[in-house]
Design a protein around this motif. Structure first.
Motif, short mmCIF file in Angstrom:
data_model
loop_
_atom_site.label_atom_id
_atom_site.label_comp_id
_atom_site.label_asym_id
_atom_site.label_seq_id
_atom_site.Cartn_x
_atom_site.Cartn_y
_atom_site.Cartn_z
N ASP A 9 56.56 31.88 -91.56
CA ASP A 9 56.70 33.24 -92.26
C ASP A 9 58.01 33.09 -92.76
N LEU A 10 59.07 32.43 -92.07
CA LEU A 10 60.47 32.48 -92.61
C LEU A 10 60.52 31.63 -93.75
N TRP A 11 59.65 30.68 -93.84
CA TRP A 11 59.84 29.95 -94.84
C TRP A 11 59.36 30.52 -96.36
N HIS A 12 58.14 31.20 -96.12
CA HIS A 12 57.59 31.89 -97.26
C HIS A 12 58.30 33.13 -97.63
N ARG A 13 59.19 33.53 -96.85
CA ARG A 13 60.11 34.50 -97.39
C ARG A 13 61.16 33.82 -97.98
N TYR A 14 61.76 32.84 -97.35
CA TYR A 14 62.88 32.05 -97.95
C TYR A 14 62.49 31.43 -99.41
N ASP A 15 61.31 31.03 -99.38
CA ASP A 15 60.91 30.13 -100.48
C ASP A 15 60.55 31.15 -101.57
N GLY A 16 60.06 32.27 -101.58
CA GLY A 16 59.78 33.33 -102.35
C GLY A 16 60.93 34.17 -102.69
N GLY A 17 62.28 34.01 -102.31
CA GLY A 17 63.48 34.48 -102.62
C GLY A 17 63.81 35.84 -101.94
N THR A 18 62.86 36.32 -101.07
CA THR A 18 63.07 37.63 -100.41
C THR A 18 64.20 37.41 -99.19
N LEU A 19 64.18 36.19 -98.84
CA LEU A 19 65.23 36.03 -97.39
C LEU A 19 66.12 34.95 -97.74
N THR A 20 67.57 35.39 -97.51
CA THR A 20 68.59 34.70 -98.04
C THR A 20 69.41 34.46 -96.71
N ALA A 21 70.57 33.80 -96.72
CA ALA A 21 71.54 33.63 -95.42
C ALA A 21 72.13 35.14 -95.68
N ASP A 22 72.32 35.87 -96.67
CA ASP A 22 73.03 37.30 -96.53
C ASP A 22 72.00 37.99 -95.94
N SER A 23 70.82 38.00 -96.08
CA SER A 23 69.89 39.09 -95.54
C SER A 23 69.41 38.66 -93.99
N ALA A 24 69.68 37.33 -93.87
CA ALA A 24 68.88 37.19 -92.48
C ALA A 24 69.61 37.70 -91.21
N GLY A 25 68.98 38.46 -90.52
CA GLY A 25 69.43 39.08 -89.17
C GLY A 25 69.31 38.33 -87.84
N ARG A 26 69.71 39.09 -86.99
CA ARG A 26 69.30 38.51 -85.70
C ARG A 26 68.08 37.98 -85.26
N GLU A 27 66.88 38.69 -85.78
CA GLU A 27 65.65 38.30 -85.49
C GLU A 27 65.19 36.92 -86.10
N GLU A 28 65.74 36.73 -87.36
CA GLU A 28 65.64 35.37 -88.17
C GLU A 28 66.23 34.52 -87.26
N LEU A 29 67.58 34.49 -86.91
CA LEU A 29 68.34 33.64 -86.54
C LEU A 29 68.05 33.36 -85.00
N ASP A 30 67.48 34.29 -84.42
CA ASP A 30 66.91 33.91 -83.06
C ASP A 30 65.70 33.20 -83.18
N ALA A 31 64.90 33.25 -83.99
CA ALA A 31 63.75 32.29 -84.39
C ALA A 31 64.26 30.84 -84.58
N LEU A 32 65.30 30.57 -85.29
CA LEU A 32 65.71 29.43 -85.53
C LEU A 32 66.50 28.81 -84.40
N ASP A 33 67.11 29.52 -83.47
CA ASP A 33 67.54 28.88 -82.38
C ASP A 33 66.50 28.57 -81.48
N ALA A 34 65.52 29.25 -81.30
CA ALA A 34 64.45 28.74 -80.48
C ALA A 34 63.62 27.63 -81.12
N PHE A 35 63.63 27.52 -82.29
CA PHE A 35 63.15 26.28 -82.99
C PHE A 35 63.85 25.21 -82.68
#
Length: 278
Positions: A9-35
């Protein structure tokens, strides 16, 4: 949702340009930490054997690693008395002693998202990159580098100053693999998705890459990209196709790898040693 679906899900948003380092919030970063934690515990791996003797890349895992670079900001971090700047911190090592693994001081660097098994030894200075997997009982010697997503098996010996290359992009490419029980002499380099078969012994300063032929004297065939199991491999030079060029006085040669039966060559060495002692 599973960890894989979260990353997809994160990849599709990132690859599609709707998710960036500026817009990534705690939920997205928590998912990356879990990964990253799942990589460190060995729950997920960048590549795995497929059961037929081949290795398959887990593309979603590589995408998860790439997301950690794309969605995190560079920050100043401390390593001893040194301040470094990266998007990832170093890996915590408090879990290593409980599994019998030790890392010596003054330069043993394990990046976040790397896995190190039990009863392993990490000598300094050495470096294990994100996504790499180091199996149980393996020795990573001084000045060794284990690149991103490289898969090192159990009871492997990486001689001093050995380079295991990383393969992160393209995501479908399989990383470098050194299978169980293999032993690489000092100064070896393994790159570009090359696979070293289990229980093989590679001589010092040998370069293993898909562009260099492996002359397998056991099966009498020329191979590219992998060294079969139970081989003793070393570098030799063979005549090049440009050997008769006017610029090359005395001929031109190119590197090759010769592979022999590891048991036969080991017995020959033992017999020579016994003869010397007599």
């Amino acid at each position: 949702m599973s960890l894989e679906s979260d990353i997809d899900d994160l990849w599709h948003r990132y690859d599609g340009g709707t998710l960036t380092a500026d817009s990534a919030g705690r939920e997205e970063l928590d998912a990356l930490d879990a990964f990253l934690t799942a990589l460190e515990t060995g729950e997920v791996r960048a590549a795995e054997p497929d059961g037929d003797g081949d290795w398959q890349s887990n593309e979603w895992v590589k995408r998860g690693i790439l997301l950690n670079f794309g969605l995190r900001e560079i920050a100043g971090r401390e390593y001893g008395d040194v301040t470094y700047h990266d998007v990832l911190p170093l890996r915590e090592t408090d879990d290593l002693p409980g599994r019998g693994t030790r890392n010596t001081p003054d330069g043993t660097v394990l990046r976040r998202g790397s896995y190190v098994g039990g009863d392993a030894i990490m000598m300094s200075p050495s470096f294990v990159n994100v996504g790499a997997y180091v199996g149980d009982g393996t020795l990573v010697d001084s000045c060794d580098t284990v690149g991103s997503c490289a898969q090192i098996g159990a009871d492997v010996k990486l001689g001093a100053n050995t380079l295991i290359g990383g393969v992160l992009e393209p995501v479908e490419d399989a990383p470098v693999v050194v299978e169980d029980g293999a032993s690489l002499g000092a100064g070896c380099r393994v790159t570009s998705g090359f696979v070293v078969g289990e229980n093989s012994v590679v001589a010092e300063n040998t370069l293993l890459t898909p562009r260099i032929p492996v002359y397998d004297l056991v099966e009498e065939e020329v191979l590219y990209g992998h060294l079969p199991p139970e081989r003793r491999a070393f570098t030799r030079f063979v005549e090049s196709s440009v050997g008769d060029h006017d610029l090359f006085d005395g001929g031109a040669y190119k590197p090759a790898v010769v592979a022999m039966d590891v048991e036969e060559t080991t017995m020959e060495a033992v017999e020579r040693e016994e003869a010397l002692r007599e």
